[in-house]
Each structure stands twice: as C-alpha cells, then as structure tokens.
Write a protein that holds these residues in place. Sequence first.
Motif, mmCIF file in Angstrom:
data_model
loop_
_atom_site.group_PDB
_atom_site.id
_atom_site.type_symbol
_atom_site.label_atom_id
_atom_site.label_comp_id
_atom_site.label_asym_id
_atom_site.label_seq_id
_atom_site.Cartn_x
_atom_site.Cartn_y
_atom_site.Cartn_z
ATOM 1 N N ASP A 57 13.549 7.662 -17.262
ATOM 2 C CA ASP A 57 14.177 8.624 -16.372
ATOM 3 C C ASP A 57 15.376 9.193 -17.116
ATOM 4 O O ASP A 57 16.493 8.688 -17.002
ATOM 5 N N LEU A 58 15.123 10.233 -17.924
ATOM 6 C CA LEU A 58 16.177 10.774 -18.785
ATOM 7 C C LEU A 58 17.380 11.318 -18.017
ATOM 8 O O LEU A 58 18.510 11.138 -18.477
ATOM 9 N N PRO A 59 17.199 11.985 -16.859
ATOM 10 C CA PRO A 59 18.400 12.437 -16.142
ATOM 11 C C PRO A 59 19.321 11.284 -15.731
ATOM 12 O O PRO A 59 20.545 11.397 -15.830
ATOM 13 N N LEU A 60 18.748 10.170 -15.279
ATOM 14 C CA LEU A 60 19.590 9.024 -14.922
ATOM 15 C C LEU A 60 20.205 8.379 -16.160
ATOM 16 O O LEU A 60 21.357 7.928 -16.123
ATOM 17 N N ALA A 61 19.457 8.331 -17.240
ATOM 18 C CA ALA A 61 20.015 7.803 -18.489
ATOM 19 C C ALA A 61 21.197 8.658 -18.928
ATOM 20 O O ALA A 61 22.248 8.131 -19.319
ATOM 21 N N ARG A 62 21.030 9.984 -18.837
ATOM 22 C CA ARG A 62 22.091 10.915 -19.233
ATOM 23 C C ARG A 62 23.322 10.746 -18.345
ATOM 24 O O ARG A 62 24.451 10.753 -18.822
ATOM 25 N N GLN A 63 23.093 10.569 -17.039
ATOM 26 C CA GLN A 63 24.199 10.399 -16.110
ATOM 27 C C GLN A 63 25.006 9.142 -16.449
ATOM 28 O O GLN A 63 26.233 9.178 -16.487
ATOM 29 N N ASN A 64 24.331 8.049 -16.721
ATOM 30 C CA ASN A 64 25.033 6.815 -17.078
ATOM 31 C C ASN A 64 25.712 6.926 -18.435
ATOM 32 O O ASN A 64 26.807 6.392 -18.632
ATOM 33 N N LEU A 65 25.096 7.616 -19.363
ATOM 34 C CA LEU A 65 25.697 7.833 -20.676
ATOM 35 C C LEU A 65 26.948 8.707 -20.550
ATOM 36 O O LEU A 65 27.976 8.424 -21.179
ATOM 37 N N ASP A 66 26.879 9.733 -19.716
ATOM 38 C CA ASP A 66 28.052 10.575 -19.471
ATOM 39 C C ASP A 66 29.174 9.784 -18.811
ATOM 40 O O ASP A 66 30.347 9.977 -19.127
ATOM 41 N N LEU A 67 28.813 8.881 -17.913
ATOM 42 C CA LEU A 67 29.803 8.023 -17.264
ATOM 43 C C LEU A 67 30.509 7.145 -18.294
ATOM 44 O O LEU A 67 31.742 7.026 -18.298
ATOM 45 N N LEU A 68 29.733 6.557 -19.194
ATOM 46 C CA LEU A 68 30.329 5.739 -20.257
ATOM 47 C C LEU A 68 31.224 6.578 -21.164
ATOM 48 O O LEU A 68 32.301 6.134 -21.558
ATOM 49 N N SER A 69 30.785 7.785 -21.490
ATOM 50 C CA SER A 69 31.583 8.668 -22.353
ATOM 51 C C SER A 69 32.910 9.035 -21.687
ATOM 52 O O SER A 69 33.956 9.045 -22.333
ATOM 53 N N MET A 70 32.860 9.342 -20.388
ATOM 54 C CA MET A 70 34.074 9.674 -19.664
ATOM 55 C C MET A 70 35.013 8.464 -19.621
ATOM 56 O O MET A 70 36.222 8.590 -19.862
ATOM 57 N N LEU A 71 34.461 7.296 -19.364
ATOM 58 C CA LEU A 71 35.253 6.078 -19.328
ATOM 59 C C LEU A 71 35.901 5.817 -20.685
ATOM 60 O O LEU A 71 37.066 5.407 -20.768
ATOM 61 N N ARG A 72 35.165 6.083 -21.757
ATOM 62 C CA ARG A 72 35.712 5.896 -23.108
ATOM 63 C C ARG A 72 36.907 6.813 -23.332
ATOM 64 O O ARG A 72 37.935 6.396 -23.868
ATOM 65 N N GLN A 73 36.789 8.066 -22.918
ATOM 66 C CA GLN A 73 37.894 9.006 -23.079
ATOM 67 C C GLN A 73 39.120 8.560 -22.280
ATOM 68 O O GLN A 73 40.245 8.641 -22.762
ATOM 69 N N LYS A 74 38.890 8.078 -21.070
ATOM 70 C CA LYS A 74 39.991 7.689 -20.194
ATOM 71 C C LYS A 74 40.665 6.386 -20.633
ATOM 72 O O LYS A 74 41.808 6.131 -20.263
ATOM 73 N N THR A 75 39.968 5.567 -21.403
ATOM 74 C CA THR A 75 40.548 4.288 -21.823
ATOM 75 C C THR A 75 41.062 4.311 -23.262
ATOM 76 O O THR A 75 41.543 3.291 -23.750
ATOM 77 N N ARG A 76 40.969 5.443 -23.925
ATOM 78 C CA ARG A 76 41.416 5.538 -25.312
ATOM 79 C C ARG A 76 42.861 5.040 -25.442
ATOM 80 O O ARG A 76 43.704 5.362 -24.628
ATOM 81 N N ASN A 78 43.979 2.191 -24.790
ATOM 82 C CA ASN A 78 44.328 1.167 -23.813
ATOM 83 C C ASN A 78 43.465 -0.078 -23.932
ATOM 84 O O ASN A 78 43.493 -0.932 -23.055
ATOM 85 N N LEU A 79 42.683 -0.169 -24.987
ATOM 86 C CA LEU A 79 41.773 -1.294 -25.160
ATOM 87 C C LEU A 79 42.207 -2.160 -26.331
ATOM 88 O O LEU A 79 42.922 -1.701 -27.224
#
Length: 104
Positions: A57-76, A78-79
């Motif tokens: 299910d590529l749209p759901l895979a993309r959505q979760n990947l985008d979520l991880l990417s956004m989280l990565r940007q927001k935590t830069r 701070n890890l």
Amino acid sequence: MSPVDEKRGETFVMRGEARSASEEAISFSTFIVGLGTAVLIHLGDAPNPETGQTSKDLPLARQNLDLLSMLRQKTRSNLTPDEEKLFDGLLADLRLRFVEASKR
C-alpha cells in the motif's frame, strides 16, 4: 482517594492503577523503529502482524515515511548521537526501499 491511586501530570490527574516502569517506558529509538516498521509493512517487505500476510500500500507507506521525515526535521539537534545515527540510517534505508517498491 489514596496517593497510590492518583498520579499528577503537568496539566491533568490520572486515576487508576499505576503501571510498572516497563509498561510506561518507551525510548525514542523504539518509537521511531515502530514507525519504520509500519513503513515496511505497507511496502510489503514485512508481514502485517494482524494477518500474517504481506501486501503493498504505497500511499500508506508514503504517509508514514513523510511522518518520519517531518519528525526528523522537528527533532534536529535535540537527539543523542546514537539517536541521530539510528534515525538518519532508518530514513535512508526506508527511502531507498520506497523508491524500489515504487518501480515494481
């Protein structure tokens, strides 16, 4: 109500039984690996834990990947160094897998 039955948070009161530390503790690394696992399931690279079947299910895979990417940007910045390394490696691997799955 006894103090054992009540836990105070910053803005709320939780009532009920206290859970053990192992039930409450989740590390940031465990959290992002869990999100990464969801991407793998939607790419069809890992079986769905509920059904044991794999499906893509590529749209759901993309959505979760985008979520991880956004989280990565927001935590830069701070890890911990280990979390940074894990997160960057996880994202790179999942992005490559997504591109490959998109070609199939």
